[in-house]
Design an enzyme around this catalytic site. Structure first.
Site, PDB file in Angstrom:
ATOM      1  N   SER A  51      -7.089  -4.547 -10.375  1.00  0.00           N
ATOM      2  CA  SER A  51      -7.598  -3.189 -10.218  1.00  0.00           C
ATOM      3  C   SER A  51      -6.465  -2.237  -9.855  1.00  0.00           C
ATOM      4  O   SER A  51      -5.377  -2.657  -9.454  1.00  0.00           O
ATOM      5  CB  SER A  51      -8.672  -3.155  -9.129  1.00  0.00           C
ATOM      6  OG  SER A  51      -8.092  -3.423  -7.864  1.00  0.00           O
ATOM      7  N   HIS A  52      -6.726  -0.963  -9.986  1.00  0.00           N
ATOM      8  CA  HIS A  52      -5.693   0.022  -9.663  1.00  0.00           C
ATOM      9  C   HIS A  52      -5.242  -0.089  -8.210  1.00  0.00           C
ATOM     10  O   HIS A  52      -4.056   0.036  -7.911  1.00  0.00           O
ATOM     11  CB  HIS A  52      -6.216   1.438  -9.938  1.00  0.00           C
ATOM     12  CG  HIS A  52      -6.290   1.781 -11.379  1.00  0.00           C
ATOM     13  ND1 HIS A  52      -5.179   1.787 -12.188  1.00  0.00           N
ATOM     14  CD2 HIS A  52      -7.337   2.119 -12.176  1.00  0.00           C
ATOM     15  CE1 HIS A  52      -5.531   2.138 -13.426  1.00  0.00           C
ATOM     16  NE2 HIS A  52      -6.842   2.333 -13.439  1.00  0.00           N
ATOM     17  N   MET A  53      -6.173  -0.311  -7.309  1.00  0.00           N
ATOM     18  CA  MET A  53      -5.802  -0.430  -5.906  1.00  0.00           C
ATOM     19  C   MET A  53      -4.903  -1.644  -5.677  1.00  0.00           C
ATOM     20  O   MET A  53      -3.973  -1.602  -4.871  1.00  0.00           O
ATOM     21  CB  MET A  53      -7.054  -0.546  -5.033  1.00  0.00           C
ATOM     22  CG  MET A  53      -7.862   0.717  -4.893  1.00  0.00           C
ATOM     23  SD  MET A  53      -7.042   1.994  -3.907  1.00  0.00           S
ATOM     24  CE  MET A  53      -6.631   3.160  -5.196  1.00  0.00           C
TER      25      MET A  53
ATOM     26  N   ARG B  81      -1.398  -0.718  -6.987  1.00  0.00           N
ATOM     27  CA  ARG B  81      -0.711   0.206  -6.096  1.00  0.00           C
ATOM     28  C   ARG B  81      -0.282  -0.486  -4.806  1.00  0.00           C
ATOM     29  O   ARG B  81       0.827  -0.276  -4.315  1.00  0.00           O
ATOM     30  CB  ARG B  81      -1.621   1.399  -5.787  1.00  0.00           C
ATOM     31  CG  ARG B  81      -1.935   2.253  -6.995  1.00  0.00           C
ATOM     32  CD  ARG B  81      -0.722   3.050  -7.450  1.00  0.00           C
ATOM     33  NE  ARG B  81      -0.552   4.235  -6.629  1.00  0.00           N
ATOM     34  CZ  ARG B  81       0.606   4.674  -6.160  1.00  0.00           C
ATOM     35  NH1 ARG B  81       1.703   4.002  -6.432  1.00  0.00           N
ATOM     36  NH2 ARG B  81       0.685   5.767  -5.442  1.00  0.00           N
TER      37      ARG B  81
END
Length: 787
Positions: free
Chosen positions: A732-734, A737
């Site tokens: 996922s993007h989280m 990051r």
């Protein structure tokens, strides 16, 4: 010639005529400057494409997006399902508005919206937390093209595969694996991040590719990794055959089925923690005490092995040890095989084997539970024999006058006396370490193992009272609330005792019981407790007193008689209470020996120039050898630390599933969506915060948010120390990051763990060992004690 990454759209354009293993959707790419200058001509250009009238997606392609070391994954806007000229204008403006710096060089690109999707997902060419050489494919079958990156669901599947063994990849993912390998070759990069979709007709589409920001040291010598995995697979293969003195045709290896190493020491413990746990519990103590309690004799069989530092329980040995000693061989063999088959078919039960797989004691609902055996080919005579054996075993264990748990309780008194002697004696550190651990085994973990078995039977028996209708769940909770356990005493004494007296009593405790890098309470008291809120009080906040009604008393008396259990209600409840309290008390006492021994190891290390972190790489057997020899201490310690660091570096590069059932699992495996995803191998101890808290409290905290939605990207500007989400996957993007920024995170913890951890006030989040400890609960000082 190797290709170079450009912006998101530029990279896709470069690949459109080159990529052989997948397709790139057609696109129109324009800069913000071009859009401002030639809006109408761009709209006309899009309308004239063969796909211009179909539903579209407008995507960002910023100049600072998808670069080396910073992907800004999910940072900018994309708009899907766009139809018509006006919607297209609005969507493009929305994407441009997300470029907050106003840069004219940023780009927007438009593509036909892909529909009829059977699988979509994200694939990494290496594990982002360790840089280990594994493909990591996180995918979803819902038909959505952004469910993985948005982290909006926990219904995800995650597949890991060692890059040199792509032959084990499942058929439906082989194309994805081939495309990742082709892209690695085209870009000459070991670390890439690929978004993909598979249409209903089987066509594979590349949606995005970018450099992957990963943590850890890359494995440059895959031949060495090949050899490591080959030795593990060989060990697993040897377990697929019969073994003398054991029932069962094969074995499984799991991180949780018995004595739960994943919970107690983590899946990647440092060498000192691993060797201590083996020495004090899983090498011999576990089997000695289980045999004492009436189960089969498994002495000399280590329960836990380690695959190059990753601890696993040998499940066949464990299941053999749950068979009563008087069950005859042929029936025992069929039982063990059945239990193994049942677990292999239901791997998510690997942490619930005594509740959902094996029958290890007699309970009031046992006859109904044994019906499931008859559904799998066991006869009435088989289940009757097993029932009789379990009844005899349980009667012996819980006997109010001769039960072994009573003897184990008494043995703890000797541990207390010997601890005080070792605490104050003038022996050298190595001798004190040796005898503290020897006493810990004989008078600590040995009786603890017995009391833990008795306590498990007590909890099983309580649950069965609920199942048969003697108690309801509220009444069971009420009974448990009356217990005087160490956890309840800590809470009460935190209010009653002054700081010095409290630490004198509880100072030896540490969240990571076997982890020398985990500070004791008395080494870092302010990290664990907020002393400013404590108020001296003699008041004991107790749960309402538990009492059976006359109807319940009579019902239970009749049930005990009907089931042939040789106990009255009073003695039964005395056992239930004493067993559960005794387990916690035994743990509290034996950890004093262990904690003091680790403190002495730290002092010994300091004497010879070793840090606490260095000491965590020691093998406890080296200290035993030093006690029994005249070897040079400095050379021996430094050699052990060096060897431990080298081994642990390899340990960090190995990825294995929670349950191993075949040699092929060593090279490729799926991970259950319910298993949390730990991002990075970092560690942070920090207060818990949520989005409801004042923003000034976020820096350095562990932030809890419901999903891994890229809309939460702003949180990273507040310098958070850690992140935990209820939903989301490794891709996922989280997750991306967090990996880029080196922020320890748990993505997709699931609702139960999310709520459990969120109720803490201070957490210790250790991604390397995949553990989360609640150091301080909201209700003052209630501590989750590791075993």
């Amino acid at each position: 010639m190797r290709m170079r990454f450009g912006t998101k759209a530029e990279t896709l354009e470069r690949l459109s005529d080159v990529l052989k293993t997948g397709k790139v959707l057609p696109l129109v790419r324009k800069s913000v400057f071009e859009w401002r200058r030639s809006r109408q001509s761009i709209l006309d250009e899009i309308a004239q494409t063969p796909w211009g009238e179909a539903p579209l997606i407008v995507r960002s392609s910023a100049s600072d997006e998808d670069g080396d070391g910073c992907s800004l994954a999910g940072h900018y806007c994309s708009v899907a399902g766009v139809q018509g000229r006006e919607e297209l204008i609005t969507a493009i403006e929305d994407v441009i508005a997300s470029f907050t710096d106003g840069g004219q060089e940023h780009q927007v690109f438009i593509q036909p919206l892909l529909t009829g999707v059977q699988i979509c997902g994200v694939a990494f060419s290496c594990d982002p937390s360790s840089n280990a050489p594994y493909l990591v494919i996180n995918y979803d079958r819902s038909g959505s093209t952004d469910s993985v990156t948005s982290g909006s669901t926990n219904e995800l599947e995650t597949y890991y595969c060692y890059r040199n063994r792509l032959d084990v990849v499942p058929t439906h993912l082989k194309g994805v694996a081939s495309m990742v390998m082709e892209l690695m070759s085209l870009f000459g990069s070991e670390a890439i991040d690929v978004e993909f979709a598979i249409a209903d007709d089987g066509q594979l589409y590349l949606l995005q590719v970018r450099p992957l920001s990963s943590q850890g040291q890359a494995v440059n010598d895959l031949s060495s990794h090949d050899e490591t995995l080959s030795t593990i697979a060989s060990k697993v293969s040897h377990g697929q055959q019969r073994y003398p003195y054991l029932h069962g045709e094969r074995t499984l290896y799991g991180v949780m089925p018995d004595w739960n190493p994943a919970e107690i020491i983590g899946i990647r413990p440092r060498p000192l923690a691993l060797s201590l746990y083996k020495e004090l519990v899983t090498d011999s103590i576990w089997a000695y005490q289980r045999h004492n309690y009436g189960y089969r004799n498994l002495r000399s069989f280590p329960l836990m092995i380690d695959f190059h530092g990753l601890p696993y329980i040998d499940v066949r040995i464990s299941f053999n040890s749950f068979i009563p000693a008087d069950v005859e061989g042929e029936l025992a063999d069929r039982l063990v095989n059945h239990y193994l088959d049942l677990l292999a078919a239901n791997p998510s039960r690997h942490d619930k084997v005594e509740f959902e797989i094996v029958h290890s004691c007699y309970t009031l609902d046992l006859p109904e539970r044994l019906d499931k055996l008859r559904a799998h080919g066991f006869t009435e005579m088989d289940t009757s024999k097993l029932s009789d054996c379990l009844r005899r075993l349980t009667n012996r264990i819980i006997h109010g006058k001769s039960g072994l748990w009573l003897e184990d309780t008494e043995r703890l008194n000797e541990l207390t006396l010997r601890y005080e002697t070792m605490k104050s004696c003038s022996l050298d550190r190595i001798s004190r370490i040796y005898w503290l651990l020897e006493d810990c085994k004989r008078y600590g973990t040995l009786p603890f193992a017995g009391l833990a078995r008795a306590a498990f039977i007590a909890v099983q028996f309580l649950r069965s009272m609920v199942t048969v209708g003697v108690l309801d769940r509220t009444e069971m909770a009420s009974f448990l609330g009356t217990l005087d356990t160490v956890s309840s005493q800590i809470s009460e004494d935190g209010n009653r005792l002054r700081k010095g007296a409290f630490l004198e009593k509880y100072g030896h405790l540490r969240p990571g019981t076997y982890d020398i890098t985990s500070p004791r309470y008395d080494e870092a008291p302010d990290q664990y407790f907020d002393w400013s809120t404590q108020r001296p009080s003699d008041h004991r906040n107790r749960e309402p007193e538990f009492a059976l009604t006359l109807r319940q008393l009579k019902q239970l008396e009749n049930l005990l008689q009907h089931h042939g259990l040789e106990h009255n209600v009073l003695s039964l409840f005395q056992f239930l209470k004493s067993a559960i309290e005794g387990r916690e008390h035994a743990k509290f006492l034996f950890t004093r020996n262990l904690s003091l021994a680790m403190s002495l190891v730290r002092e010994l290390g300091e004497e010879y120039g070793l840090s606490v972190d260095d000491c965590s790489y020691l093998d406890i057997n080296v200290l035993r050898q030093l006690y029994a020899s005249g070897a040079n201490v400095a050379e021996t310690l430094n050699r052990s630390v060096g060897d431990g660091k080298e081994r642990y570096a390899r340990t960090q590069q190995i990825l294995l599933p929670p349950l191993i059932s075949s040699p092929e699992d060593v090279y490729g495996f799926h991970v259950s969506a319910s298993d949390p995803n730990f991002i990075t191998q970092g560690r942070v101890t920090a207060p818990v915060r949520s989005l409801d808290d004042d923003l000034s409290l976020l820096p350095g905290s562990i932030l809890f948010i419901p999903s891994a939605d890229p809309g939460y990207d702003w949180i990273f500007s507040h310098r958070i120390g850690g992140l935990i989400t209820m939903y989301g996957g490794t891709n996922s993007h989280m997750a991306i990051r967090a990996s880029e920024l080196g922020i320890p995170a748990v993505i997709g913890a699931g609702s139960q763990l999310f709520e459990q951890w969120r109720n803490g006030e201070i957490l210790d989040l250790d991604c390397a060992t995949k553990q989360v400890h609640v150091l301080r609960a909201n209700s003052m000082v209630r501590q989750r004690l590791a075993a």
